[in-house]
Design a protein around this motif. Structure first.
Motif, PDB file in Angstrom:
ATOM      1  N   LEU A 501       0.816  -1.210   0.000  1.00 40.66           N
ATOM      2  CA  LEU A 501       0.000   0.000   0.000  1.00 40.66           C
ATOM      3  C   LEU A 501       0.851   1.263   0.000  1.00 40.66           C
ATOM      4  N   TRP A 502       1.987   1.222   0.718  1.00 45.35           N
ATOM      5  CA  TRP A 502       2.853   2.390   0.786  1.00 45.35           C
ATOM      6  C   TRP A 502       3.930   2.395  -0.288  1.00 45.35           C
ATOM      7  N   HIS A 549      -8.536   7.454  14.288  1.00 44.16           N
ATOM      8  CA  HIS A 549      -8.766   7.020  12.920  1.00 44.16           C
ATOM      9  C   HIS A 549      -8.628   8.238  12.006  1.00 44.16           C
ATOM     10  N   GLY A 550      -8.293   7.981  10.790  1.00 48.82           N
ATOM     11  CA  GLY A 550      -8.133   9.085   9.853  1.00 48.82           C
ATOM     12  C   GLY A 550      -7.980   8.587   8.431  1.00 48.82           C
ATOM     13  N   GLN A 551      -7.687   9.516   7.590  1.00 49.57           N
ATOM     14  CA  GLN A 551      -7.582   9.210   6.155  1.00 49.57           C
ATOM     15  C   GLN A 551      -6.421  10.009   5.591  1.00 49.57           C
ATOM     16  N   VAL A 552      -5.647   9.390   4.731  1.00 49.27           N
ATOM     17  CA  VAL A 552      -4.504  10.048   4.130  1.00 49.27           C
ATOM     18  C   VAL A 552      -4.523   9.783   2.628  1.00 49.27           C
ATOM     19  N   GLU A 553      -4.206  10.809   1.877  1.00 49.92           N
ATOM     20  CA  GLU A 553      -4.180  10.687   0.420  1.00 49.92           C
ATOM     21  C   GLU A 553      -2.728  10.672  -0.043  1.00 49.92           C
ATOM     22  N   LEU A 554      -2.431   9.686  -0.897  1.00 53.05           N
ATOM     23  CA  LEU A 554      -1.081   9.543  -1.416  1.00 53.05           C
ATOM     24  C   LEU A 554      -0.922  10.359  -2.690  1.00 53.05           C
ATOM     25  N   ARG A 555       0.337  10.616  -3.007  1.00 52.91           N
ATOM     26  CA  ARG A 555       0.604  11.394  -4.206  1.00 52.91           C
ATOM     27  C   ARG A 555       0.241  10.630  -5.476  1.00 52.91           C
ATOM     28  N   LEU A 560      -5.920   6.144   1.587  1.00 56.92           N
ATOM     29  CA  LEU A 560      -5.824   5.094   2.603  1.00 56.92           C
ATOM     30  C   LEU A 560      -6.534   5.560   3.872  1.00 56.92           C
ATOM     31  N   ARG A 561      -7.358   4.673   4.390  1.00 61.52           N
ATOM     32  CA  ARG A 561      -7.987   4.943   5.681  1.00 61.52           C
ATOM     33  C   ARG A 561      -7.168   4.202   6.741  1.00 61.52           C
ATOM     34  N   VAL A 579      -9.177   2.793   0.320  1.00 64.89           N
ATOM     35  CA  VAL A 579     -10.579   3.187   0.146  1.00 64.89           C
ATOM     36  C   VAL A 579     -10.714   4.157  -1.025  1.00 64.89           C
ATOM     37  N   THR A 580      -9.834   4.035  -2.001  1.00 64.51           N
ATOM     38  CA  THR A 580      -9.866   4.958  -3.137  1.00 64.51           C
ATOM     39  C   THR A 580     -11.211   4.898  -3.844  1.00 64.51           C
ATOM     40  N   ASP A 581     -11.693   3.698  -4.171  1.00 64.08           N
ATOM     41  CA  ASP A 581     -12.971   3.559  -4.865  1.00 64.08           C
ATOM     42  C   ASP A 581     -14.120   4.061  -4.008  1.00 64.08           C
ATOM     43  N   SER A 582     -14.090   3.713  -2.729  1.00 62.63           N
ATOM     44  CA  SER A 582     -15.167   4.165  -1.835  1.00 62.63           C
ATOM     45  C   SER A 582     -15.190   5.679  -1.733  1.00 62.63           C
TER      46      SER A 582
END
Length: 834
Positions: A501-502, A549-555, A560-561, A579-582
């Protein structure tokens, strides 16, 4: 010793004569004679015509003087010799007398019953005279005799040494009786003379020995008594002595302190008793049959009740007693017994089996878990069986596994009683249980045996290891990324999904890698990186230690949640889900939802606007209709009257719909407020029934009001409650068959009141129940008229605004019952019902 003159005596006399005055006179005479001849010789020289010189004259004078002196000396010597001979004869007689006296004295001193030691002023060794009988144990040797400690009893030797020290240093005389190691008694006397210090040790006669022995025994008895009284006085426990009459004769300081006397003498004078009358009488009674009394006695000391062990012995001339304070001991004993009982109770509550055997290998304690583990008879266990017998019993009952060499195995086990270290054994029983046996030796020679059933633990360990392997396989195949960090911030485990994922190499996040290194790898991949918070959570710098809990957006565009979960053992777990699609779907739905909300808002605004615009013309229509009905406007024919009536009823119905719409709009806007007041239940029900009466009368429907058990009142908005009841009655009138009865009931419910309206209509289908309270969804379902679909929606909204609930019970063949629950008093006002 004889009368002869010692050789040195003559020399002393000759020296004495040489220095005597007679000898000096002879010399003076000789010199005088020589001087007297000098003038004579000078005259002779003159007569001879100077034939003699002066020197010759002097020589002749000296010769003549010497000759005269020699003659005079000879005469003096003859006379002196005669006198000396007479003196020597007298001295020989005196010496003979002294020798005879000395011999007599030595004979007296040398008797075999005494010995004398003399110390002179010159500090030389003492001179010994006389001897003592050998049978007495007194040594004849000088050195051994003077070493008194070798042949005298230690106490006598110490006293004699002290007496001699005082005699030689201060001249203090003494008389004492000394005893040899063989038990012989001597009289020892110390005296001082002008030039000597004399010690005389004399054997005693039979009478003197008996007297001396009595004296020694008396001295010893007195010393022992003084020692005993001194010891008793020094004791920190009361001690007393009584006379034949039972009165106190002597007490120690501890006794005086206990009875609060100023001194022991005062305690005796005042006869202050330490024990109570009953205790003293008990002592006297027992001593009539037994001289010794020894029991525990309670007495009051300085206001406190204390427990003593009293020992009192009665003799011919009185009694003596001693009291030992055992209050603290009794307290410790009671505390120890309580502690033992507490430990026993505690051990009884343990699930671990415990058995304690004493130094003789007898069973002294066992807990319930021990009896339950081995299922042994309680009577057998309480009989204090030997440990070997217990083992044999377990073997015979099949509780222990058979051993190839049973006796050797048992001896090896019982070796714990000779050991000082704890021993551990593992028993695998025939029923497949695994027992860990620990033998803990005690200081008193006994052994405490602990039996721990590890069967379940071993099974759990096996299952745990299996679960760990399964968990590992599960984590490795999860699509969710997982990483666990220890309290030191190092990776404990991670799965391949985490690295995927990373977008990092999996070899770089192996166990042992610090989270700071992982942060360096992932920091630049995220747009707004949360890895700083991850590091704080994993290393303990997050004081709150709360999950987040949180959410982070990659470049890369992925979203990712994540979840940060703190584990109980100080570790932290990070989980990541793609959770890109969600997120994309959620964003699309949010856009659509905003559009729908805007449309709904426009609809509500439109309905509200239209409702306000309709109210004015409706008011005019209703007003003119009422005006047409008035006789002043002229008579109407039957058709006209029917049309006017129809216009009026339709206008009223339309006005009700408009009012309902306005109420719902107010609810939706959150602007409706309830006017809470006390509502009489009967008045509210009757008012609603009266308002709906024309509709029931139109179809010959009866209305049955059941208010027998109804509460007198409750708190709410009376206008809205009446509106709710009216809508329910109107709905029932629409569906109830003609000629039927609609039942209205009010009764108390939990914390409030409930109203129910029942009709015998066709019931409500199941597919309609889900949408029954939706707005603007009218359904006839066998009803006489089709409404706007707002009545039940209004009911639900107003009831819930009061904090109540609405329930519907319906079904084919049993009609419909709508029940509204109102609280006795609303807890709070809700802005609007959903």
């Amino acid at each position: 010793m004889t009368g002869d003159i010692p050789p040195g005596a003559g020399k002393a006399r000759k020296g004495k004569r040489a220095d005597s005055p007679g000898r000096r006179a002879i010399l003076v005479s000789a010199l005088g004679a020589s001087a007297s001849l000098i003038p004579f010789l000078a005259h002779a020289q003159e007569r001879s015509g100077g034939r003699f010189g002066t020197f010759e004259v002097i020589q002749l004078a000296v010769f003549a003087g010497i000759t005269g002196a020699a003659m005079l000396s000879a005469i003096w010597l003859i006379r002196e010799r005669q006198r000396t001979a007479a003196e020597n004869l007298a001295l020989r007689g005196r010496v003979a007398e002294l020798g005879s006296g000395l011999q007599r004295a030595e004979s007296l001193l040398s008797l075999n019953d005494q010995r004398i030691a003399l110390w002179g002023e010159d500090g030389r060794k003492p001179e010994l005279i006389g001897s003592l009988p050998p049978a007495t144990g007194a040594p004849d040797d000088r050195a051994h005799f003077l070493a008194f400690g070798r042949w005298l009893e230690s106490r006598s030797a110490a006293e004699l040494e002290r007496g001699l020290t005082e005699l030689r240093e201060r001249g203090t005389a003494f008389d004492m009786i000394v005893e040899t190691l063989t038990g012989t008694l001597f009289e020892a006397q110390g005296r001082r003379s002008a030039a000597n210090r004399i010690l005389r040790i004399r054997a005693l006669s039979a009478a003197e020995r008996e007297h001396a022995r009595l004296k020694v025994e008396h001295q010893r008895t007195v010393a022992e008594r003084d020692n005993l009284l001194g010891l008793a006085n020094a004791l920190a426990m009361p001690f007393w002595m009584r006379g034949p009459d039972g009165r106190l004769q002597w007490v120690n300081h501890a006794y005086a302190t206990a009875v609060e006397a100023d001194s022991p003498v005062a305690a005796v004078q005042e006869q202050r008793e330490f024990l109570g009358t009953q205790a003293r009488e008990s002592i006297v009674r027992q001593q009539k049959t037994d001289q010794a009394f020894a029991q525990k006695v309670a007495t009051v000391v300085r206001g406190d009740r204390r427990m003593y062990t009293v020992t009192d012995h009665a003799g011919r001339e009185g009694s003596a007693g001693l009291a030992v304070d055992i209050s603290d001991i009794e307290g410790v004993r009671e505390q120890y017994e309580r502690m033992v009982r507490s430990h026993a109770d505690t051990l009884d509550q343990l699930n671990t089996a415990v058995a304690i055997f004493d130094s003789e290998r007898k069973l002294r304690f066992f807990n319930q878990a021990f009896q339950k583990l081995w299922e042994l008879d309680i009577v057998f266990l309480e009989s204090a069986p030997d440990h070997a017998l217990v083992l044999d019993r377990l073997r015979s009952d099949g509780k222990l596994a058979e051993q190839p060499e049973w006796r050797k195995w048992k001896e090896n086990l019982l070796a714990a009683y000779r050991s000082v270290e704890s021993q551990e054994h593992w028993w695998h029983l025939p029923d497949r249980r695994a027992i860990r046996v620990v033998a803990n030796p005690q200081a008193n020679g006994g052994v405490t045996w602990i039996f721990e059933d590890h069967t379940e633990k071993i099974d759990l360990q096996s299952r745990y290891q299996t679960a760990v392997r399964v968990q590992g396989e599960t984590l490795d195949n999860l699509a969710e990324g997982v990483a666990v960090f220890g309290p030191d911030g190092r990776v404990r485990l991670s799965n391949p999904a985490f690295a995927s994922l990373w977008g990092v190499d999996a070899s770089l996040v192996q166990p042992g890698v610090h989270i700071s290194a992982v942060k360096a790898l992932c920091q630049g991949i995220a747009i707004d990186s949360p890895w700083g918070d991850f590091v704080a959570a994993a290393t303990g710098f997050d004081d709150e230690r709360r999950d987040r809990h949180g959410q982070v957006e990659l470049r890369s565009g992925s979203v990712l949640r994540y979840a940060v979960i703190h584990l109980p053992n100080g570790q932290a777990m990070l989980t990541f889900v793609d959770v890109t699609d969600s997120v994309n779907v959620e964003r699309a739905l949010k856009d659509k939802n905003e559009a729908l909300e805007n449309a709904d808002r426009l609809k509500s605004e439109f309905v509200q606007h239209v409702s306000y615009e309709l109210r004015s013309p409706l008011t005019n229509i209703i007003g003119f209709t009422e005006l047409l009905k008035m006789p002043a406007m002229g008579a109407l024919n039957e058709r006209q009257a029917e049309y006017v009536e129809h216009i009026g009823s339709s206008s009223e119905e339309l006005k009700t719909i408009v009012d309902d719409i306005l109420d719902l709009a107010t609810l939706d806007a959150g602007a409706m407020e309830l006017e809470i007041a006390e509502i009489p239940v009967r008045r509210a029900v009757e008012a609603a029934a009266e308002l709906a009466g024309p509709r029931f009368a139109e179809h010959r429907i009866k209305l049955d009001l059941d208010l027998k058990t109804a509460p007198a009142s409750f708190h709410g908005d009376e206008q809205r409650v009446r509106q709710v009841l009216f809508n329910l009655l109107a709905n029932a009138a629409n569906f109830a068959p003609e000629g039927s009865t609609v039942k209205v009931a009010a009764r108390p419910s939990q914390g409030g009141v409930e109203f129910s309206v029942h009709d015998d209509g066709p019931g409500i289908p199941a597919d309609v129940l889900d949408t029954l309270f939706r707005r603007f969804e009218p359904r006839s379902n066998g009803g006489r008229r089709r409404g706007a679909g707002l009545g039940l929606s209004i009911v639900k909204s107003f009831v819930e605004l009061h904090g109540g609930t609405v329930e519907i019970d319906t079904g084919a063949g049993r009609g419909t019952t709508v029940t509204c629950h109102f609280p006795a008093a609303p807890e709070g006002l809700r802005a609007a019902a959903e």
